[in-house]
Write a protein that holds these residues in place. Sequence first.
Motif, PDB file in Angstrom:
ATOM      1  N   LEU A 123       1.342   2.073  10.255  1.00  0.00           N
ATOM      2  CA  LEU A 123       1.300   3.462   9.871  1.00  0.00           C
ATOM      3  C   LEU A 123       2.870   3.705   9.357  1.00  0.00           C
ATOM      4  CD1 LEU A 123      -1.116   5.572  11.719  1.00  0.00           C
ATOM      5  CD2 LEU A 123      -1.757   4.769   9.510  1.00  0.00           C
ATOM      6  N   GLY A 124       3.182   3.765   9.852  1.00  0.00           N
ATOM      7  CA  GLY A 124       4.778   4.257   9.287  1.00  0.00           C
ATOM      8  C   GLY A 124       5.885   3.650   8.490  1.00  0.00           C
ATOM      9  N   LEU A 125       4.910   2.074   8.294  1.00  0.00           N
ATOM     10  CA  LEU A 125       5.451   1.827   7.150  1.00  0.00           C
ATOM     11  C   LEU A 125       5.326   2.149   5.815  1.00  0.00           C
ATOM     12  CD1 LEU A 125       5.588  -2.641   8.242  1.00  0.00           C
ATOM     13  CD2 LEU A 125       7.642  -0.863   7.005  1.00  0.00           C
ATOM     14  N   VAL A 126       2.712   2.360   6.052  1.00  0.00           N
ATOM     15  CA  VAL A 126       2.696   3.275   4.702  1.00  0.00           C
ATOM     16  C   VAL A 126       2.782   4.242   4.138  1.00  0.00           C
ATOM     17  CG1 VAL A 126       0.430   3.861   3.989  1.00  0.00           C
ATOM     18  CG2 VAL A 126       0.359   1.126   5.632  1.00  0.00           C
ATOM     19  N   GLY A 132       6.488   5.642   5.656  1.00  0.00           N
ATOM     20  CA  GLY A 132       8.043   5.806   5.020  1.00  0.00           C
ATOM     21  C   GLY A 132       8.238   5.157   3.614  1.00  0.00           C
ATOM     22  N   VAL A 133       7.676   5.211   3.028  1.00  0.00           N
ATOM     23  CA  VAL A 133       8.289   3.393   1.583  1.00  0.00           C
ATOM     24  C   VAL A 133       8.335   4.851   0.675  1.00  0.00           C
ATOM     25  CG1 VAL A 133       7.854   1.696   0.253  1.00  0.00           C
ATOM     26  CG2 VAL A 133       6.602   1.139   2.337  1.00  0.00           C
ATOM     27  N   VAL A 176       0.643  -1.345   0.300  1.00  0.00           N
ATOM     28  CA  VAL A 176       0.148  -0.011   0.151  1.00  0.00           C
ATOM     29  C   VAL A 176       1.023   1.579  -0.086  1.00  0.00           C
ATOM     30  CG1 VAL A 176      -1.528   1.122   1.431  1.00  0.00           C
ATOM     31  CG2 VAL A 176      -2.167  -0.856   1.064  1.00  0.00           C
ATOM     32  N   GLY A 177       2.124   1.102   0.528  1.00  0.00           N
ATOM     33  CA  GLY A 177       2.473   2.365   1.002  1.00  0.00           C
ATOM     34  C   GLY A 177       3.239   2.902  -0.509  1.00  0.00           C
ATOM     35  N   SER A 178       4.132   1.477  -1.365  1.00  0.00           N
ATOM     36  CA  SER A 178       4.569   1.726  -2.518  1.00  0.00           C
ATOM     37  C   SER A 178       3.517   2.386  -3.335  1.00  0.00           C
ATOM     38  CB  SER A 178       4.437   0.524  -2.803  1.00  0.00           C
ATOM     39  OG  SER A 178       5.814  -0.022  -2.061  1.00  0.00           O
TER      40      SER A 178
END
Length: 419
Positions: free
Chosen positions: A199-202, A204-205, A60-62
Amino acid sequence: MSMEVNTNTNLKAPKSFKKRIALIGPGFVAAATGVGTGDLVAALVAGAGFGLVFVWAIIVGSILKHFLNEGVGRWHLATGKTILEGWQEMGKWATGYFGIYAVIWGFVYGAAAASACALAMTTMFPVMPFWAWAVIHAIAGFLLVWTGRYLLFEKVMMFLIGLMFVTVVGSAALFLPNLGDFLKGFVPTIPEGSFLLALGLVGGVGGTITMTSYGYWLKEKGWSGKEWVPTMRLDSKAAYTMTAIFTLALLIVGSQFLYGTGIELEGEQGLFELTGLLGDKYGGFVSWMFLIGFWSAAFSSLLGVWNGVPYLFADFVRVVKKRTDRPVTEKDPAYRLFLAWLTFPPLLLLFFGKPVQLIILYGALGALFMPFLSFSLIWLLNSKKVDKDYRNSPLANIVFAACILLFAILAVTKLISIF
């Protein structure tokens, strides 16, 4: 660099997929610049703490970062204007915010980027003190950008990206997970106590302020005009697909090697603690592969910032002075001034420590940047200044609105932790 730009201005946009894929590059530069050692630590920590639960968050982050990156590129190609010109049209408050943020961000980031490179090099080659490796990397980036050309810079970046990809993804091949467990990670799940990590992973990517440099790299590549939008979109999709695979590789390493062991990784130093553990179990070759991958990630981030963010600052000066009749180049005094600002003053932080007040202001302004970028892409790409065919689709508007919500939550969390 400017000579290559001049010779590329007559490039015709390719029509076929094969010709488009052969030209991709600026998106990889933007994505690699945004993937720093902090993102690597976050993915490793997520894998070590929760296994493969957060595969969905990385994907999702990407996707979100692709939409943001594509929006920046589409604004440049569809209007012929830079993102700074767009912010000026939103109001002087927008360019004013950026100007203050860029100066503070550059000073603090310059020290952080050089330190990340030095951490890897000191671990691999402890023949010089930490500060010496930091100075060498900062000055090496300065010289490459000051004297180099864009195509040379892009080739160096693509080499580092390839090195980073092969070493880290190659290391992950040692830890291939059970397919069923991996597929379960595609189902959005947030274990108790992991909301902020998710949330940070989503969020921060793949970059923050550096994403706004994308349009300048398109210009340096010779891509200009609406006919280049399809090529730009392919470029961005390919880049953030690479980012997703790379980050997933780190998640897999963390989940398969550390999950359930109780070993905790903290900060960038944790990366190198992990290499020691890998070396103990799999031998020096594997730990060296990992270290080379982390050094590549750190140095590619440094080079991307050294090349890209000075464009933003030089454009800021150009817009404020109302000199929009001429394009920004790497020969501009403002470009070179900011390049020097990134390189030399931050080295003082290596010797005297980081001033607390500056770090607080840096964190506060930085937390607000991604909601600001998401909001500005809704504002600008729905305006009549963009031809109807190149305005936001309903899906893009939904994604940008979701970005505002996501990054606003992260901003509030960040500000609470600071103050």
